[in-house]
Write a protein that holds these residues in place. Structure first.
Motif, PDB file in Angstrom:
ATOM      1  N   ASP A 162       0.858  -1.165   0.000  1.00 12.47           N
ATOM      2  CA  ASP A 162       0.000   0.000   0.000  1.00 12.47           C
ATOM      3  C   ASP A 162       0.908   1.234   0.000  1.00 12.47           C
TER       4      ASP A 162
ATOM      5  N   GLU B 169       5.624  -6.487   7.248  1.00 16.39           N
ATOM      6  CA  GLU B 169       4.432  -6.855   6.473  1.00 16.39           C
ATOM      7  C   GLU B 169       4.648  -8.155   5.710  1.00 16.39           C
TER       8      GLU B 169
ATOM      9  N   THR C 125      -4.622  -8.795  -0.251  1.00 17.14           N
ATOM     10  CA  THR C 125      -3.950  -8.037  -1.312  1.00 17.14           C
ATOM     11  C   THR C 125      -4.961  -7.330  -2.206  1.00 17.14           C
TER      12      THR C 125
ATOM     13  N   ILE D  99      -5.646  -4.068  -0.722  1.00 12.56           N
ATOM     14  CA  ILE D  99      -4.570  -3.134  -1.038  1.00 12.56           C
ATOM     15  C   ILE D  99      -4.752  -2.599  -2.462  1.00 12.56           C
TER      16      ILE D  99
ATOM     17  N   ASN E 171      -7.283   0.047  -2.501  1.00 13.63           N
ATOM     18  CA  ASN E 171      -6.741   1.327  -2.018  1.00 13.63           C
ATOM     19  C   ASN E 171      -5.947   2.028  -3.111  1.00 13.63           C
TER      20      ASN E 171
END
Length: 169
Positions: free
Chosen positions: A124, A136, A152, A155, A158
Motif C-alpha cells: 500500500d 508486512e 492483497t 490493497i 486502495n
C-alpha cells in the motif's frame, strides 16, 4: 493518455467509451477490462460512485481472475533493491541503509512470498518504510493463499482509489 487536468464527474460521464477506457484503463494495473466493465455504470453520481463501480467489479471476480490481476502488479521489492530505480528508492524510508544481509533476507522473503502465493508482494502507498515492508511481508507469509488474495485485493482497491482521485476531482 496524459491528462492536463483532473476531470469532473460530469466530464467523466461524457467521455467517449474509447477515451474512458484509455484514461481509466490502468486504475487496476494494466487491466483495462476493469474500465470496460464499469462503463455500464455511467452516469456516475460522484467520485465515490466511480470507485465503488471498480471495487464492485473486483469483488465480482472469481479467485483465479483476482490472481491474474495480482500477477500484473510490479515486483516492488525486486525493483526497489535490485535495480537502479532511484526515485522508488527515495520513496521508501530506510532503503538506502540496508546492509547486504538485509537485502539478502528481503530477497529471500520476497521469493518465498512469490512461490507461496503466485504473485508479487504488493504494498500500500502508506507502507513507505523499509521496516514496515519487512514486517508486512513476514506477517503476510503466515496467511493462507485465500486470505492473502483477499488481503492483497484490499490493497489493490486502495491503490485504485488513489489512482481515481488523481484522475477525477
Amino acid at each position: 493518455m496524459m491528462l492536463t487536468h483532473q476531470l469532473t464527474v460530469e466530464e467523466v460521464n461524457n467521455l467517449e467509451s474509447e477515451t474512458f477506457v484509455r484514461i481509466f484503463g490502468n486504475t487496476v494495473e494494466h487491466f483495462p477490462a476493469a474500465a470496460i466493465a464499469i462503463l455500464k455504470n455511467r452516469p456516475f453520481l460522484d467520485i465515490d460512485d466511480i470507485i465503488k463501480a471498480v471495487t464492485d467489479f473486483l469483488d465480482s471476480l472469481k479467485v483465479y481472475e483476482k490472481e491474474r490481476i495480482l500477477q500484473l502488479y510490479p515486483d516492488v521489492v525486486n525493483k526497489l533493491f535490485y535495480s537502479s530505480q532511484l526515485p522508488l528508492k527515495r520513496e521508501i524510508r530506510g532503503s538506502d541503509h540496508l546492509t547486504v544481509d538485509d537485502k539478502t533476507k528481503l530477497r529471500e522473503l520476497d521469493d518465498n512470498y512469490k512461490v507461496k502465493f503466485g504473485f508479487p508482494f504488493i504494498i500500500d502507498n502508506k507502507e513507505k518504510d523499509v521496516n514496515t515492508i519487512f514486517s508486512e511481508i513476514i506477517s503476510r507469509l503466515q496467511n493462507s493463499k485465500e486470505k492473502e488474495i483477499d488481503n492483497t485485493m484490499r490493497i489493490v482497491k486502495n491503490i485504485v482509489k488513489l489512482r481515481i482521485h488523481e484522475i477525477v476531482r
